[in-house]
Design an enzyme around this catalytic site. Structure first.
Site, mmCIF file in Angstrom:
data_model
loop_
_atom_site.group_PDB
_atom_site.id
_atom_site.type_symbol
_atom_site.label_atom_id
_atom_site.label_comp_id
_atom_site.label_asym_id
_atom_site.label_seq_id
_atom_site.Cartn_x
_atom_site.Cartn_y
_atom_site.Cartn_z
ATOM 1 N N SER A 8 0.830 -1.201 0.000
ATOM 2 C CA SER A 8 0.000 0.000 0.000
ATOM 3 C C SER A 8 0.866 1.252 0.000
ATOM 4 O O SER A 8 1.602 1.522 0.957
ATOM 5 C CB SER A 8 -0.897 0.015 1.239
ATOM 6 O OG SER A 8 -1.417 1.315 1.415
ATOM 7 N N HIS A 33 -1.210 -1.417 -4.228
ATOM 8 C CA HIS A 33 -2.465 -1.044 -3.574
ATOM 9 C C HIS A 33 -2.517 0.474 -3.424
ATOM 10 O O HIS A 33 -1.635 1.088 -2.833
ATOM 11 C CB HIS A 33 -2.522 -1.729 -2.203
ATOM 12 C CG HIS A 33 -3.838 -1.596 -1.498
ATOM 13 N ND1 HIS A 33 -4.931 -2.381 -1.790
ATOM 14 C CD2 HIS A 33 -4.229 -0.790 -0.486
ATOM 15 C CE1 HIS A 33 -5.941 -2.062 -0.985
ATOM 16 N NE2 HIS A 33 -5.544 -1.089 -0.190
ATOM 17 N N ASP A 35 -4.744 3.539 -2.040
ATOM 18 C CA ASP A 35 -5.833 3.879 -1.127
ATOM 19 C C ASP A 35 -6.384 5.263 -1.436
ATOM 20 O O ASP A 35 -5.695 6.269 -1.278
ATOM 21 C CB ASP A 35 -5.317 3.854 0.319
ATOM 22 C CG ASP A 35 -5.119 2.443 0.814
ATOM 23 O OD1 ASP A 35 -6.061 1.636 0.723
ATOM 24 O OD2 ASP A 35 -4.007 2.134 1.312
ATOM 25 N N MET A 37 -9.121 8.018 -0.410
ATOM 26 C CA MET A 37 -10.002 8.417 0.694
ATOM 27 C C MET A 37 -10.523 9.825 0.433
ATOM 28 O O MET A 37 -9.782 10.687 -0.038
ATOM 29 C CB MET A 37 -9.235 8.415 2.016
ATOM 30 C CG MET A 37 -8.549 7.089 2.328
ATOM 31 S SD MET A 37 -7.827 7.108 3.962
ATOM 32 C CE MET A 37 -6.850 5.595 3.923
ATOM 33 N N HIS A 66 -8.251 0.866 -4.026
ATOM 34 C CA HIS A 66 -9.189 0.670 -2.908
ATOM 35 C C HIS A 66 -9.904 1.994 -2.649
ATOM 36 O O HIS A 66 -9.316 2.927 -2.114
ATOM 37 C CB HIS A 66 -8.376 0.213 -1.680
ATOM 38 C CG HIS A 66 -9.177 0.029 -0.438
ATOM 39 N ND1 HIS A 66 -8.586 -0.150 0.803
ATOM 40 C CD2 HIS A 66 -10.512 -0.034 -0.219
ATOM 41 C CE1 HIS A 66 -9.534 -0.287 1.727
ATOM 42 N NE2 HIS A 66 -10.713 -0.220 1.127
ATOM 43 N N MET A 68 -12.161 4.247 -0.707
ATOM 44 C CA MET A 68 -12.831 4.485 0.575
ATOM 45 C C MET A 68 -13.540 5.835 0.429
ATOM 46 O O MET A 68 -13.136 6.843 1.012
ATOM 47 C CB MET A 68 -11.810 4.489 1.712
ATOM 48 C CG MET A 68 -11.323 3.076 2.041
ATOM 49 S SD MET A 68 -9.790 3.076 2.984
ATOM 50 C CE MET A 68 -8.618 3.216 1.630
ATOM 51 N N MET A 137 -11.504 -6.039 5.538
ATOM 52 C CA MET A 137 -10.675 -5.068 6.260
ATOM 53 C C MET A 137 -10.329 -5.643 7.638
ATOM 54 O O MET A 137 -11.213 -6.084 8.370
ATOM 55 C CB MET A 137 -11.414 -3.743 6.452
ATOM 56 C CG MET A 137 -11.616 -2.920 5.188
ATOM 57 S SD MET A 137 -10.101 -2.438 4.345
ATOM 58 C CE MET A 137 -9.267 -1.457 5.588
ATOM 59 N N ASP A 175 -6.489 -6.391 4.508
ATOM 60 C CA ASP A 175 -5.878 -5.060 4.475
ATOM 61 C C ASP A 175 -5.953 -4.452 5.877
ATOM 62 O O ASP A 175 -7.048 -4.251 6.411
ATOM 63 C CB ASP A 175 -6.650 -4.209 3.462
ATOM 64 C CG ASP A 175 -6.105 -2.794 3.297
ATOM 65 O OD1 ASP A 175 -5.022 -2.508 3.845
ATOM 66 O OD2 ASP A 175 -6.767 -1.992 2.614
HETATM 67 C C1 DX5 Z 1 -6.358 1.652 5.590
HETATM 68 C C2 DX5 Z 1 -5.901 1.312 4.195
HETATM 69 C C3 DX5 Z 1 -4.780 0.368 4.163
HETATM 70 C C4 DX5 Z 1 -3.496 0.858 4.824
HETATM 71 C C5 DX5 Z 1 -2.823 -0.346 5.425
HETATM 72 O O1 DX5 Z 1 -7.594 2.262 5.560
HETATM 73 O O2 DX5 Z 1 -6.953 0.714 3.472
HETATM 74 O O3 DX5 Z 1 -4.503 -0.081 2.849
HETATM 75 O O4 DX5 Z 1 -2.619 1.485 3.951
HETATM 76 O O5 DX5 Z 1 -1.732 0.062 6.138
HETATM 77 P P1 DX5 Z 1 -0.947 -0.886 7.148
HETATM 78 O O6 DX5 Z 1 -0.458 -2.059 6.364
HETATM 79 O O7 DX5 Z 1 0.127 -0.014 7.662
HETATM 80 O O8 DX5 Z 1 -1.934 -1.308 8.209
HETATM 81 ZN ZN ZN Z 2 -6.444 -0.244 1.533
#
Ligand code: DX5
Ligand code: ZN
Length: 214
Positions: A8, A33, A35, A37, A66, A68, A137, A175
């Site tokens: 990620s 990956h 993310d 948001m 991903h 969010m 998750m 994740d």
């Molecule tokens: C959290 C993200 C993850 C995050 C994971 O909301 O979806 O992908 O980057 O990070 P680690 O591996 O540090 O928990």
């Molecule tokens: Zn993620």
């Protein structure tokens, strides 16, 4: 099923995002990956489609996006156009899940549905036959570096059992808080795609970290 590792970039240094992405590509990652948001579905804001588009020019790894965000249906075309290979949206978002999955099929993108820790595994069952991946998750979405929630292991088992019963070769992704210690627990429960942010980007030797997960 072989294990796939999807580092990620949330845990990378955004001031040199291209180099960071290439570093895990060279270190043997299977996908990247990304993310996304929106500060609404989750309390944090990260990046959008223009950044994915820029990365696409330099990075050949499959992009595992991903989302969010509150209204994935509205933004899926932007991310598909920007070069996403696989897009995962949250079942808890306000968009119609069946419409999101149908749109991704139309756009030629692999589709995934993500479940927050409080959402029961059965909630994704009506969509399983049309999906490439289910994301369980293992932290509350929104931030990297949180502690792994082992109470999610039962959900992984439940979904894997249902996929096996239907004869579906589903990717089950985990994740949040994935390390060399928590990954085997998830693998034994039935997961096969592992997102790791802090564990990979925070380690001195990224290749060693990725190898330890494989
Ligand atoms: C959290 C993200 C993850 C995050 C994971 O909301 O979806 O992908 O980057 O990070 P680690 O591996 O540090 O928990
Ligand atoms: Zn993620």
């Amino acid at each position: 099923m072989s294990n796939k590792i999807s580092p990620s970039i949330l845990a990378s240094d955004f001031s040199s995002l291209g180099e960071e992405a290439l570093s895990v590509q060279d270190a043997g990652a299977d996908m990247l990956h990304i993310d996304v948001m929106d500060g609404h579905f989750v309390p944090n804001i990260t990046l959008g489609a223009p950044i994915v588009k820029s990365l696409r020019k330099r990075v050949s790894l499959p992009f595992d996006v991903h989302l969010m965000i509150s209204d994935p249906l509205k933004y899926i075309p932007d991310f598909a156009k920007a070069g996403a290979d696989r897009i995962t949206f949250h079942l808890e978002s306000s968009s119609d899940p069946a419409a999101c999955v149908a749109l991704m099929k139309e756009l030629g993108v692999e589709s995934g549905i993500a479940l927050k820790p409080g959402t029961p595994g059965e909630a994704v069952f009506p969509f399983l036959n049309k999906l490439k991946m289910v994301l369980v998750m293992t932290v509350e979405p929104g931030f990297g570096g949180q502690k792994f929630m082992s109470d999610q292991l039962e959900k992984i088992k439940l979904i894997r059992r249902e996929c096996d019963r239907r004869g579906l070769e589903m990717d089950i992704q985990v994740d949040g808080g994935i390390t060399d210690v928590t990954m085997p627990l998830c693998r034994d429960a039935g997961a096969n795609v592992f997102v790791a942010g802090s564990y990979v980007f925070g380690s001195e030797d990224r290749k060693k970290a990725i190898d330890s997960l494989k």
